[in-house]
Each structure stands twice: as structure tokens, then as C-alpha cells.
Motif scaffolding. Structure first.
Motif: not given
Length: 541
Positions: A133-143
């Protein structure tokens, strides 16, 4: 000297060689027992090494059932084969181990799966479901900065090594990032202690390795909510953070973008208040739910009832018709007045020599509605939909199975007829009994004595005859509204195959295992009562 007296040879004086018979006896004992003991040591060493490997693997995945079972088997093998008091067990143990491994264990494991919801969406543990579930919602951290990256490996396990402001940090999918020394400059680490650097040329020349590197996620820490390190070019890496947040104490996953909270349920799923659920779940014990679904779920109960009823009809017809046909042919060619009967028997037995799957495929083409020879030759080119109509499809598949199995009964009945005492038939003929009377009162009862057990075993074989059903029409035509790919010619074994999802689609191993247990019990009960009835036939002799 008396014949009852025995002589003993005195030992040789010191410094003299012993007598030859004593020396040869010692040599025989050393060659026989010594080498045999060495061979036994080598074999037991291999068995213990394999056992320890299985025990370690079971411990690593926390499979305590296999771990305890293997410990018992290895300990029993060592005790039995190194003890002088367990000679009978030395011969029994291999058979007992194979019985436990290939019969008892498989049945017990199937029964265990039958009480779980193991299947598509519920194939792992809760930890694996949370990770998915966590992998499916991954996004790159802007900072997140772009860290200089080196791809490394250790014992075949890929990992990432980054330059984090002069500190080398390395990790793998199972091992979070940890410090591994320092590096001068701002480039990627050129070497990492304990790890082997994967060269750039090796990455460029292996597309499969490139995909593994792109798919690799190295956790930043033990806390999954802190994100993971990922790369797109194998040169730089960045921290990716999931929009999902896992709260272990509350057993919830929160979608930070929408605010939706998914709660862990007893059925192994994360479900929100509005009824929506995350696709990833985990396997849990559901009791008798799979068994009750087979009879209470309206969408499932009707197709299963159709399949189960057809399975019984199919099994009975697959025994009765081939037996009757084989018996008739055997009676005809058992008559000495028939010319060339030996050659004719060979011709009639030929279908038995063809592989069943090839014969089913050939007949599938012959029954084709558009270009099959069955319609063209026997029905004047009529467009009869043998494979698409439920009734016609069942008739066709029964015909195929009769063609495949009647030679077996021809052989069995021929042997049984030749074993019937001729004096009993001659006495009946002298008493005035006609051919039908002799067949009904003598031949057929004696025939059943030897063929009834074979008929019971043939019923069990037909009950689980997956090959003909699958290769001829894949169980079709489909039953409308069935939740799985169930068809009108499916029998229970092919339905289990469809429900398990092996051929594609949604898999429900728990439900398939429950249906397997029911099929096993049904065949066992039929066989039990049938064998009890066959004892009455023995009184006829």
C-alpha cells in the motif's frame, strides 16, 4: 578325536605373523563393514545437510510447521540409522517419509488453506500488505536532494550506495540505509566495504538488471513512513515518500491526499468507512466460510451445483458405457469361431495407445461446427454447434472419453472371460441353460468379482479426469453469471483449477482447497461403500 570336539588355533608367538585365516577374516570385516559404514556416513551427512538447509529456510520465513517436521525427520533418521536396535525401521523410514511428504502433508496443507482466504489480494502477511500500500502511493519528496549513486551487490542481492555529504550510506531492499565509511569529493562511492560494485558496462548490457535496479526500493530507516531511496538512471537517487501513512498501533492506513482512513479488518483487508478498500490484503483464518460459500452464495452455489451434478453423471457414464462396450467386444472376439480375432483385438485396442491429450485435441477439431469432419461426413455438412451447446458438448466429451477408455475394459473383460471355468458353463449347458441364462447367472456374476474393484477405481479416475475435459473444450461452454470461468462440461477437478486462477484471472486458493476436500471426501465415501458391496460378490465363488 571326537566329532563334537573343536580345535582352536593358538595365537602366534610375539614377532611372528598371524595365521592366514585370521588375517583374511579381519580383511573381510574391514572391507565389508568399514566401507559400508563410510557410505552410510556420507549418505547421512547429505541428508543432515539438506535437513539443516530446510530448517534454516523455514526458520527464516517463520514456517514453524515445516521446521518442526524436518527436525523430527532428521532426528529420527539419525537415531534409526545409527542404532542397532531399529533394523526394521531402517527399511520402513523411507516409505514413511515419502508417505508423509507426498500424501499426509499435502492433504493437511490443503485442509489448512481451505480455512483461510488465501488468494488474489490476500496472498501474504499484513506487513507485506502495508508495504504494498505504501509503495502504490509513493511520490518523490520535493525537498529531497539527488544523491550520487553506486549500484552494489552482496551475495546476489542488489543494493544502493550513496554519497550523503561525504558519508557513504548503503542498503538493500531488506536492509535499511546504514553508514559504511566516508568518501572524499562529491562523486558516487567507488568502493564499499563488504559490497561488490556493479560496473556501468554490466548495467548497460543487461536489460533485466536495469529493470531490477529501477524497481529496487531501499528503505531510509526501519520506519516505512520515512520513505525509500529510488533511482531512474542508476546514477543518482532520491527519497520517495508514500502519500499513505501507516499507524501500527491504530491498525490504520491514512491517505494524506484525501484524508481517507483505511482500517484493518478481521478478513485481512484495509477498508474505509465508505466501503472502499485497498487492493492489497493478507491471508487470515476464516473458519468454515469457504465451505459455506459453496452452498449459500447464490452466484456460486448454482454453478457449483451444475458442475457437481454433471461430475457424478460424467463419472458414472465414463465407467458404465466403456465397460459395456468393452464387454460386448470381448464376448464377440472370445468366441473361437470368429476368424482373425487376434488381429481384430489389436485394432480395437489401438485407441489405448494414443496419448489422451492428443486424442482430445484431435476430436476437438473433428467436432468443430464450421470445418469439423463430424458434421461434414456424418450429418451432411449441417452446422451443429457441438462445442457451444451445453447438451451437445457433454455428449461429445462423453464420446471422446468412451473412445479412449473402452480398450481398457476390452482387455480386462477378455482376461476375466478366459479365467471363467469352462466346466461350469458346460454343466449349465447340459442342464438346458441358454446363452442368455448362462451369461446372466454365471458369466456376468463371475465377471463382476474381478472387475468390480477396477470399476470403482475407474470411477475415481473419471471423477478426476482433468486431461480430457481441459484439452477437449476447456470445460465450456461457459455458465452465464458464474463468478469464475466455469462451464457446463467442467467437472469438480477442472472447476478447482479454474477457481485457483492457474489459467489466469482471480485466484481463490482457499475456496479451491475447500472444494478439493469435498471432492476427496465424496470419492472416499463412494469407494468405501462400493468396496463393502463387492465383498458380497465374493460369496458367489
Amino acid at each position: 578325536m571326537s566329532v563334537n570336539q573343536t580345535t582352536t588355533q593358538a595365537p602366534a608367538p610375539p614377532g611372528e605373523a598371524p595365521d592366514r585365516p585370521v588375517r583374511e577374516s579381519h580383511a573381510r570385516n574391514w572391507r565389508g563393514g568399514g566401507w559400508g559404514f563410510v557410505v552410510k556416513l556420507v549418505l547421512m551427512a547429505l541428508i543432515n545437510a539438506f535437513g539443516l538447509l530446510v530448517i534454516y529456510s523455514a526458520f527464516r520465513v517463520e514456517n514453524w510447521f515445516i521446521l518442526v517436521g524436518m527436525v523430527v525427520i532428521v532426528a529420527a533418521a539419525d537415531w534409526i540409522y545409527f542404532s542397532k536396535r531399529t533394523i526394521p525401521l531402517k527399511y520402513l523410514l523411507p516409505g514413511l517419509v515419502f508417505l508423509f511428504t507426498f500424501q499426509i502433508f499435502i492433504f493437511a496443507y490443503t485442509a489448512y488453506i481451505a480455512f483461510t482466504n488465501y488468494g488474489t489480494g490476500h496472498a501474504g502477511t499484513q506487513e507485506q500488505a502495508v508495504e504494498a500500500a505504501l509503495i502504490q502511493g509513493e511520490r518523490r519528496v520535493d525537498s529531497s536532494p539527488s544523491y550520487p549513486l553506486t549500484v552494489v551487490q552482496q551475495l546476489g542481492v542488489l543494493g544502493f550506495a550513496i554519497n550523503d555529504e561525504g558519508t557513504v550510506r548503503v542498503g538493500s531492499e531488506e536492509q535499511p540505509l546504514q553508514d559504511a565509511g566516508e568518501v572524499s569529493g562529491g562523486g558516487a562511492p567507488s568502493e564499499v566495504q563488504g559490497w561488490e560494485v556493479v560496473s556501468r558496462n554490466e548495467l548497460l548490457s543487461d536489460p533485466a538488471l536495469q529493470q531490477q535496479v529501477v524497481d529496487l526500493r531501499v528503505p531510509v530507516s526501519d520506519d516505512p513512513n520515512e520513505g525509500s531511496l529510488r533511482t531512474r538512471d542508476a546514477v543518482t537517487a532520491a527519497v520517495y515518500l508514500s502519500t499513505m501513512v501507516w499507524d501500527e498501533q491504530a491498525q490504520t492506513i491514512t491517505d494524506t491526499t484525501t484524508g481517507t482512513v483505511y482500517h484493518a479488518t478481521d478478513h485481512g483487508s484495509f477498508v474505509a468507512d465508505d466501503g472502499s478498500a485497498l487492493p492489497a490484503g493478507w491471508a487470515v483464518n476464516v473458519g468454515f466460510e469457504n465451505f459455506t460459500r459453496l452452498f449459500t452464495d447464490p452466484e456460486l452455489a448454482e454453478p457449483i451445483f451444475i458442475v457437481g451434478g454433471w461430475t457424478i453423471v460424467w463419472s458414472v457414464l465414463s465407467v458404465v458405457i466403456p465397460f459395456a462396450l468393452g464387454l460386448v467386444i470381448a464376448l464377440i472376439y472370445n468366441d473361437a469361431r470368429v476368424k482373425g480375432r487376434k488381429w481384430m483385438r489389436v485394432v480395437f485396442i489401438l485407441p489405448y495407445a494414443f496419448p489422451a491429450f492428443m486424442s482430445a485435441l484431435v476430436f476437438k477439431g473433428m467436432f468443430n461446427a464450421e470445418f469439423g469432419v463430424i458434421n461434414d461426413i456424418f450429418f451432411g455438412g449441417a452446422n451443429i454447434n457441438w462445442l457451444g451447446d451445453p447438451t451437445l458438448a457433454r455428449i461429445a466429451v462423453v464420446w471422446v472419453n468412451v473412445w479412449l477408455s473402452y480398450p481398457y475394459w476390452l482387455l480386462v473383460c477378455t482376461g476375466a472371460l478366459q479365467a471363467i471355468p469352462q466346466d461350469a458353463l458346460e454343466a449349465a449347458e447340459i442342464d438346458g441353460a441358454g446363452k442368455f441364462r448362462r451369461f446372466r447367472s454365471i458369466i456376468f456374476p463371475l465377471l463382476l468379482v474381478s472387475t468390480a474393484p477396477l470399476a470403482i477405481s475407474s470411477f475415481a479416475v473419471a471423477f478426476n479426469n482433468f486431461t480430457v475435459i481441459y484439452m477437449f473444450n476447456n470445460g465450456g461452454p461457459a455458465i452465464p453469471g458464474a463468478p469464475f470461468a466455469l462451464g457446463y462440461t467442467d467437472i469438480l477437478i477442472s472447476a478447482i483449477y479454474d477457481i485457483s486462477g492457474v489459467s489466469g484471472g482471480r485466484a481463490d486458493y482457499g475456496l479451491a482447497s475447500a472444494l478439493s476436500i469435498i471432492a476427496f471426501l465424496f470419492v472416499g465415501i463412494i469407494a468405501f461403500f462400493s468396496f463393502r458391496q463387492t465383498r458380497k460378490l465374493e460369496e458367489f465363488q
